[in-house]
Enzyme design. Structure first.
Site, PDB file in Angstrom:
ATOM      1  CG  PHE A 153      -0.269   0.410   2.507  1.00  0.00           C
ATOM      2  CD1 PHE A 153       0.001   1.745   2.798  1.00  0.00           C
ATOM      3  CD2 PHE A 153       0.138  -0.549   3.425  1.00  0.00           C
ATOM      4  CE1 PHE A 153       0.647   2.110   3.975  1.00  0.00           C
ATOM      5  CE2 PHE A 153       0.785  -0.193   4.594  1.00  0.00           C
ATOM      6  CZ  PHE A 153       1.045   1.127   4.862  1.00  0.00           C
ATOM      7  CE  LYS A 177      -2.891  -8.356  -4.501  1.00  0.00           C
ATOM      8  NZ  LYS A 177      -3.363  -7.404  -3.463  1.00  0.00           N
ATOM      9  CD  GLU A 180      -5.518  -6.083   0.152  1.00  0.00           C
ATOM     10  OE1 GLU A 180      -4.553  -5.946  -0.617  1.00  0.00           O
ATOM     11  OE2 GLU A 180      -5.551  -6.910   1.066  1.00  0.00           O
ATOM     12  CB  SER A 230       4.525  -7.319   5.791  1.00  0.00           C
ATOM     13  OG  SER A 230       3.618  -8.330   5.399  1.00  0.00           O
ATOM     14  CB  CYS A 285      10.638  -0.699   3.031  1.00  0.00           C
ATOM     15  SG  CYS A 285      11.252  -0.196   1.434  1.00  0.00           S
ATOM     16  CD  GLU A 379       8.002  -2.983   8.525  1.00  0.00           C
ATOM     17  OE1 GLU A 379       7.372  -4.018   8.299  1.00  0.00           O
ATOM     18  OE2 GLU A 379       8.554  -2.302   7.632  1.00  0.00           O
TER      19      GLU A 379
HETATM   20  P1  NAD Z   1       1.340  -6.643   3.066  1.00  0.00           P
HETATM   21  O1  NAD Z   1       2.377  -7.708   3.176  1.00  0.00           O
HETATM   22  O2  NAD Z   1       0.231  -6.648   4.037  1.00  0.00           O
HETATM   23  O3  NAD Z   1       0.664  -6.666   1.614  1.00  0.00           O
HETATM   24  C1  NAD Z   1       1.430  -6.735   0.435  1.00  0.00           C
HETATM   25  C2  NAD Z   1       0.631  -7.494  -0.611  1.00  0.00           C
HETATM   26  O4  NAD Z   1       0.381  -8.816  -0.142  1.00  0.00           O
HETATM   27  C3  NAD Z   1      -0.723  -6.864  -0.892  1.00  0.00           C
HETATM   28  O5  NAD Z   1      -0.911  -6.829  -2.284  1.00  0.00           O
HETATM   29  C4  NAD Z   1      -1.713  -7.775  -0.173  1.00  0.00           C
HETATM   30  O6  NAD Z   1      -2.920  -7.895  -0.855  1.00  0.00           O
HETATM   31  C5  NAD Z   1      -1.001  -9.116  -0.138  1.00  0.00           C
HETATM   32  N1  NAD Z   1      -1.284  -9.901   1.075  1.00  0.00           N
HETATM   33  C6  NAD Z   1      -1.558  -9.436   2.326  1.00  0.00           C
HETATM   34  N2  NAD Z   1      -1.692 -10.464   3.194  1.00  0.00           N
HETATM   35  C7  NAD Z   1      -1.507 -11.595   2.486  1.00  0.00           C
HETATM   36  C8  NAD Z   1      -1.501 -12.987   2.828  1.00  0.00           C
HETATM   37  N3  NAD Z   1      -1.723 -13.405   4.063  1.00  0.00           N
HETATM   38  N4  NAD Z   1      -1.252 -13.879   1.839  1.00  0.00           N
HETATM   39  C9  NAD Z   1      -1.005 -13.482   0.583  1.00  0.00           C
HETATM   40  N5  NAD Z   1      -1.001 -12.175   0.213  1.00  0.00           N
HETATM   41  C10 NAD Z   1      -1.239 -11.237   1.142  1.00  0.00           C
HETATM   42  O7  NAD Z   1       2.140  -5.254   3.084  1.00  0.00           O
HETATM   43  P2  NAD Z   1       1.525  -3.786   3.153  1.00  0.00           P
HETATM   44  O8  NAD Z   1       0.975  -3.577   4.515  1.00  0.00           O
HETATM   45  O9  NAD Z   1       0.690  -3.510   1.979  1.00  0.00           O
HETATM   46  O10 NAD Z   1       2.849  -2.906   2.968  1.00  0.00           O
HETATM   47  C11 NAD Z   1       3.697  -2.551   4.013  1.00  0.00           C
HETATM   48  C12 NAD Z   1       4.844  -3.509   4.159  1.00  0.00           C
HETATM   49  O11 NAD Z   1       5.582  -3.568   2.943  1.00  0.00           O
HETATM   50  C13 NAD Z   1       5.843  -3.081   5.221  1.00  0.00           C
HETATM   51  O12 NAD Z   1       6.257  -4.221   5.923  1.00  0.00           O
HETATM   52  C14 NAD Z   1       6.994  -2.503   4.418  1.00  0.00           C
HETATM   53  O13 NAD Z   1       8.248  -2.540   5.053  1.00  0.00           O
HETATM   54  C15 NAD Z   1       6.974  -3.388   3.223  1.00  0.00           C
HETATM   55  N6  NAD Z   1       7.630  -2.779   2.077  1.00  0.00           N
HETATM   56  C16 NAD Z   1       8.854  -3.254   1.745  1.00  0.00           C
HETATM   57  C17 NAD Z   1       9.540  -2.686   0.708  1.00  0.00           C
HETATM   58  C18 NAD Z   1      10.910  -3.173   0.357  1.00  0.00           C
HETATM   59  O14 NAD Z   1      11.438  -2.709  -0.625  1.00  0.00           O
HETATM   60  N7  NAD Z   1      11.514  -4.086   1.099  1.00  0.00           N
HETATM   61  C19 NAD Z   1       8.976  -1.625  -0.023  1.00  0.00           C
HETATM   62  C20 NAD Z   1       7.692  -1.181   0.327  1.00  0.00           C
HETATM   63  C21 NAD Z   1       7.027  -1.771   1.392  1.00  0.00           C
END
Ligand code: NAD
Length: 488
Positions: A153, A177, A180, A230, A285, A379
């Site tokens: 997000f 994808k 959401e 994450s 991140c 985090e």
């Molecule tokens: P998230 O992991 O909740 O969601 C990321 C994606 O995974 C979304 O598209 C979501 O629909 C999907 N998703 C969520 N739960 C899932 C599950 N149980 N099974 C399968 N798919 C699932 O992450 P977020 O809250 O959208 O974003 C924030 C996180 O992203 C933070 O931890 C941040 O550090 C990380 N991030 C990392 C980087 C990097 O370069 N390392 C860059 C941006 C964000």
């Protein structure tokens, strides 16, 4: 209360058309005000399958073009991003909650990412050598086929541009994808790509959450999956996609340590550390999460507090993404307080006049944190910095090294020798020297270490070329007199 314009309904984008499909739906909420701004389809295997079929059908012709031909689309697309910069920044602001200024910076970064993609013909030149007289070996980079990109997000516009331009320019077709929580920017991307001349089916969007991601990891027609999100989900996606024999790179969460030495430049350090922890409301991140203050750094901490006072929710500090995120962040601050840390600046219970329903947390500085506290290890993903005091640089580096994550680390000092020690010994993929958000810009590649990334290679820049392609090796001879060896 500020009222946001109701946004269009979110739809999947399959074979050049927006489609009303998906088994179920959910609401999209703007974190600026807490208002529902749209609805989103939760897609499953059937919708994904349509998109994969469209992408497979488009692949032959798209991959058959030369790289120089394919990047022409991205020259035009880059111009369209610039032309629609205001509108794209506004969308990003409304769906993600970051400030308008940060939203413009995000769109500008997407433009820069396209500039790298259009330069690919200058970089991807393949190799040829006469390996013995009359016998030639050549290596060519070929696309993989249909690939997927799953995004988080926190950067609705930029993170899809980490993957889409390079993957497509290199000849793949893609299923995106989006998160959401922020699905609107991606729809405009699709429209602008079509306007730029991208053939139907080359780029498709499938909306949804967990179920959609699982369907992507399982679909036999998808060759590679890139994921950003994450750590817990990155592990699940990496394991599931790999189990299904797909190429996968999965970027996870972070807990970035900034080591501040007493000789650091006062103004530059205070302003950089505060900007790093509070920019995008700490939802980066690459954000500073822990400051390790070495020896006598009280003057720098005092200045940080002064600088942070100028950061005001709703003015130059955006919202966090949801009510749950606000509650989680505030819970961490309370836990630190209860564990004996000192709250120098408290962002709990922040409200913005006129946007009372929005999800705001003010800048928060917590001192005298110890490495065992949850604010030191986990985090938080909010505008919060935890300060751990260390007696010397060795202890500071040990603290940094003990983190499970390893996205970024930084050092603030005027001593080249001490900076070099951190560069060598920090256990992180991206290091900053007097820079709080050390994002490598293209052609350099972005990616962390440890639990911040699973898979080989990085996601942007030159490293991404390896991820989105496979090598074809050809050995040839055209005359019977060629000097051959036992292999030929
Ligand atoms: P998230 O992991 O909740 O969601 C990321 C994606 O995974 C979304 O598209 C979501 O629909 C999907 N998703 C969520 N739960 C899932 C599950 N149980 N099974 C399968 N798919 C699932 O992450 P977020 O809250 O959208 O974003 C924030 C996180 O992203 C933070 O931890 C941040 O550090 C990380 N991030 C990392 C980087 C990097 O370069 N390392 C860059 C941006 C964000």
């Amino acid at each position: 209360m500020e009222t946001l314009t109701e946004m269009r309904e979110v739809q999947n984008y399959i074979n050049g058309r927006f489609e009303h499909n998906g088994q179920d739906s959910m609401e999209v909420i703007s974190p600026l005000t807490g208002e529902v701004i749209s609805t989103l389809p939760l897609s499953g295997t059937a919708e994904l399958d349509q998109a994969v079929q469209a992408a497979q059908a488009a692949f032959k012709e798209w991959s058959g073009q030369t790289l120089k031909e394919r990047v022409q689309v991205f020259f035009r697309y880059r111009t369209l991003l610039e032309k629609h910069r205001d509108e794209l920044a506004e969308l990003c602001h409304i769906e993600n909650g970051k400030t308008v200024e940060e939203s413009y910076a995000e769109v500008d970064k997407s433009i820069e990412l396209c500039e790298f993609a259009v330069s690919l013909p200058q970089i991807v030149t393949n190799e040829v050598q006469e390996v013995s007289k009359g016998v030639e070996c050549r290596t060519e980079r070929k696309p993989l086929g249909v690939v997927a990109s799953i995004s988080p997000f926190n950067f609705p516009n930029m993170v899809p541009h980490w993957t889409m331009p390079n993957a497509l320019a290199l000849g793949n077709c893609m299923i995106l994808k989006p998160s959401e929580m922020v699905p609107l920017s991606a729809m405009r991307m699709a429209e602008l790509l079509t306007e730029a001349g991208l053939p139907q089916g080359v780029f498709n969007i499938i909306n949804g959450g967990k179920g959609t991601v699982e369907a992507i990891c399982d679909h036999p027609g998808i060759e590679a999956v890139s994921f950003v999100g994450s750590t817990n989900v990155a592990k699940i996606v990496y394991a599931r996609a790999s189990q299904n024999l797909k190429r996968c790179v999965a970027l996870g969460g972070a807990k970035n340590h900034l080591i501040v030495l007493p000789d650091a430049h006062l103004e530059m350090t205070a302003s950089n550390v505060v900007a790093s922890m509070s920019g995008c409301a700490g939802q980066r991140c690459m954000a500073a999460a822990v400051m390790v203050g070495v020896d006598k750094v009280q003057h720098i901490i005092d200045r940080m507090v002064e600088v942070a006072k100028s950061i005001v929710p709703g003015e130059n500090l955006g919202s966090v993404i949801s009510a749950e995120a606000k509650a989680r962040i505030e819970g961490y601050i309370t836990a630190a307080e209860e564990a004996g840390a000192t709250i120098l600046m408290d962002g709990r219970n922040a409200t913005v006049e006129g946007s009372e329903g929005g999800f705001y947390v003010g800048p928060t500085i917590i001192d005298h944190v110890t490495p065992d506290m949850s604010v030191a290890k986990e985090e938080i993903f909010g505008p919060v910095i935890s300060i751990i005091r260390a007696k010397d640089l060795d202890e500071a580096i040990e603290i940094e090294n003990s983190s499970a994550y390893g996205n970024a680390a930084a050092v603030f000092t005027q001593s080249g020798g001490l900076a070099k020690q951190v560069m060598e010994r920090a256990s992180a993929g991206m290091i900053g020297v007097n820079i709080g958000v050390p994002v490598p810009r293209e052609p350099f590649s972005f990616g962390g270490w440890n639990e911040s990334k699973f898979g080989v290679g990085d996601i942007t820049g030159k490293s991404s070329i390896e991820f989105w392609t496979q090598n074809k090796k050809t050995t040839s001879k055209w005359n019977a007199e060629a000097r051959t060896n036992w292999m030929s």
